[in-house]
Design an enzyme around this catalytic site. Structure first.
Site, PDB file in Angstrom:
ATOM      1  N   SER A 178       0.811  -1.219   0.000  1.00 56.76           N
ATOM      2  CA  SER A 178       0.000   0.000   0.000  1.00 56.76           C
ATOM      3  C   SER A 178       0.841   1.264   0.000  1.00 56.76           C
ATOM      4  O   SER A 178       1.914   1.319   0.617  1.00 56.76           O
ATOM      5  CB  SER A 178      -0.915   0.021   1.231  1.00 56.76           C
ATOM      6  OG  SER A 178      -1.822  -1.051   1.219  1.00 56.76           O
ATOM      7  N   HIS A 200      -7.396   0.168   6.145  1.00 60.09           N
ATOM      8  CA  HIS A 200      -7.005  -1.229   6.341  1.00 60.09           C
ATOM      9  C   HIS A 200      -7.064  -1.643   7.809  1.00 60.09           C
ATOM     10  O   HIS A 200      -7.501  -2.770   8.122  1.00 60.09           O
ATOM     11  CB  HIS A 200      -5.611  -1.480   5.765  1.00 60.09           C
ATOM     12  CG  HIS A 200      -5.577  -1.473   4.267  1.00 60.09           C
ATOM     13  ND1 HIS A 200      -6.221  -2.431   3.508  1.00 60.09           N
ATOM     14  CD2 HIS A 200      -4.994  -0.616   3.378  1.00 60.09           C
ATOM     15  CE1 HIS A 200      -6.032  -2.174   2.227  1.00 60.09           C
ATOM     16  NE2 HIS A 200      -5.292  -1.091   2.113  1.00 60.09           N
TER      17      HIS A 200
END
Length: 420
Positions: A295, A345
């Site tokens: 990410s 997340h």
């Protein structure tokens, strides 16, 4: 999944047919909106809804703002709400509750519902909300109108209505075009670039669709099947890399997740998408043992600059430590992580697993995070527990390595850290 999608699309495809071309109604849009809310006939209501949607699409920004302000005025009557609530408190009957519900719901919600009866209207209303978000600014009445859109969309686009479809090189061209256009994390530069992300045996892509918008992906995730945990997005996307059989992979990497519809902002799909894809991949490929992201860290350089840190001259090891410290310690005023991707997340039940320097050496990667990236680990048996911990405490759960890195840096977060 395709068969199910086709069946659901048939259910949602309401076959309203008019006789002859649309007859234009010259009344102002505000009058048409009031007439639609008050209409009793199905055919007349559909004609009004179609006219409103067609006219709205042709408006300039000033006209759209005027329309939004007009329908924002279709508000609740506070006195009626108070009266019906008091009546229900004194005598909690079914009729009293119905009266309160009717008073508490602004007529503009019913307007939006009736507009949605026209075939194809769901997509038009999503685009209408995108325009509302673009034009709203700080206007409190328009912000309240947006809450009505969000309230309705949260029901219309709940997980029970969404269809998960794999996206492959054989998918319809119109869908592939949209994947290229909507990719928001790592730009797809060409059809060859798209092919490298979809066609090899160790690459996957999945998207959520809604039956009322069967050719419009709502959100999609790109997945790389690899051995070990990756630390470079350029390596994942390299033109000259050699594909391997999916059966040999032990790790699924979610390296890009993109929301496609601006009009569905703050309607959450990502949580369900990642968990569903992980579960499906685990069932199809038993050799997969690890599910991680690779990410971006989009708030990192902004935050470091605000702290007076000269991150441009940091070594790779220093950048890793700064990134780890930021992910674990940089907070907004309500105690949540400063980084928006981290909030997403961690809120899904992942943990901060590993941090990498020089992981995204693109201009965008350098600008937003000094090239650093992070793996968030989705440990499927622990996802629910991690989610609960984060939701109740805002505690950032991280691996021992990341905690050690973060502990090697001493910074005092700025008092001006912005609320998100």
């Amino acid at each position: 999944m395709t068969l199910l999608a086709d069946l659901l699309s048939t259910v949602f495809d309401r076959r309203y047919r008019r006789d002859g071309p649309r007859v234009k109604d010259g009344r102002p849009l505000c009058d048409l909106s009031l007439a639609l809310v008050g209409s009793a006939g199905e055919t007349s209501g559909l004609a009004l809804a179609e006219e409103i949607l067609a006219r709205f699409a042709d408006l300039d920004d000033a006209g759209k703002l005027a329309f939004f302000r007009d329908i924002a005025g279709m508000n609740i009557d506070p006195e009626a709400v108070r009266t019906t609530l008091e009546d229900y408190e004194r005598n909690p009957t079914k009729a009293g509750y119905r009266a309160f519900m009717e008073a508490a719901e602004p007529p503009r919600q019913e307007l939006i519902r009736r507009l949605n009866r026209v075939p194809g209207a769901t997509g038009a209303l999503v685009r209408m909300r995108a325009e509302l978000l673009r034009l709203t600014g700080a206007d409190p009445e328009l912000q309240a109108l947006d809450l009505d859109f969000r309230h309705l969309f949260a029901s219309w686009f709940n997980r029970g209505f969404l269809v998960l479809r794999p996206i492959s090189w054989e998918s319809p061209a119109q869908v592939l075009d949209k994947i290229i256009a909507y990719e928001a994390v790592h730009a797809i530069d060409s059809w060859d670039d798209l092919r490298r992300r979809l066609q090899p045996s160790d690459r996957r892509c999945f998207a959520f669709f809604h039956p009322a918008m069967p050719d419009e992906p709502l959100i999609f995730v790109e997945v790389a099947l690899v051995k070990g945990t990756p630390g470079s997005v350029q390596a994942l996307l390299a033109e000259d890399r050699e594909a391997m059989p999916a059966s040999q992979a032990d790790t699924a990497v979610f390296y890009s997740i993109s929301n496609c519809q601006a009009g569905l902002a703050n309607i959450s799909f990502g949580n369900s998408l990642i968990k569903q894809v992980a579960a499906d991949l685990a069932a199809d490929l038993p050799g997969l043992k690890t599910f991680v992201t690779l990410s971006p860290i989009p708030g990192l350089t902004k935050w470091l600059t605000a702290q007076g840190q000269n991150w441009q001259d940091a070594t790779a090891d220093q950048m890793k430590a700064l990134a780890a410290h930021y992910l674990l310690n940089a907070k907004v005023q309500n105690g949540a992580p400063f980084d928006p991707v981290a909030r997403f997340h961690l809120g899904n039940g992942a943990i901060v697993h590993a941090v990498h320097a020089d992981a995204d050496v693109s201009d965008k990667g350098r600008a937003q995070s000094g090239g650093a990236m992070v793996n968030y680990l989705y440990d499927l048996p622990k996802v629910a527990q991690n989610h609960e911990t984060f939701a109740t405490t805002q505690k950032v759960i991280a691996s021992a390595d990341v905690k050690t890195l973060a502990g090697s840096v001493t910074l005092t977060p700025s008092k001006n850290t912005e609320e998100r």
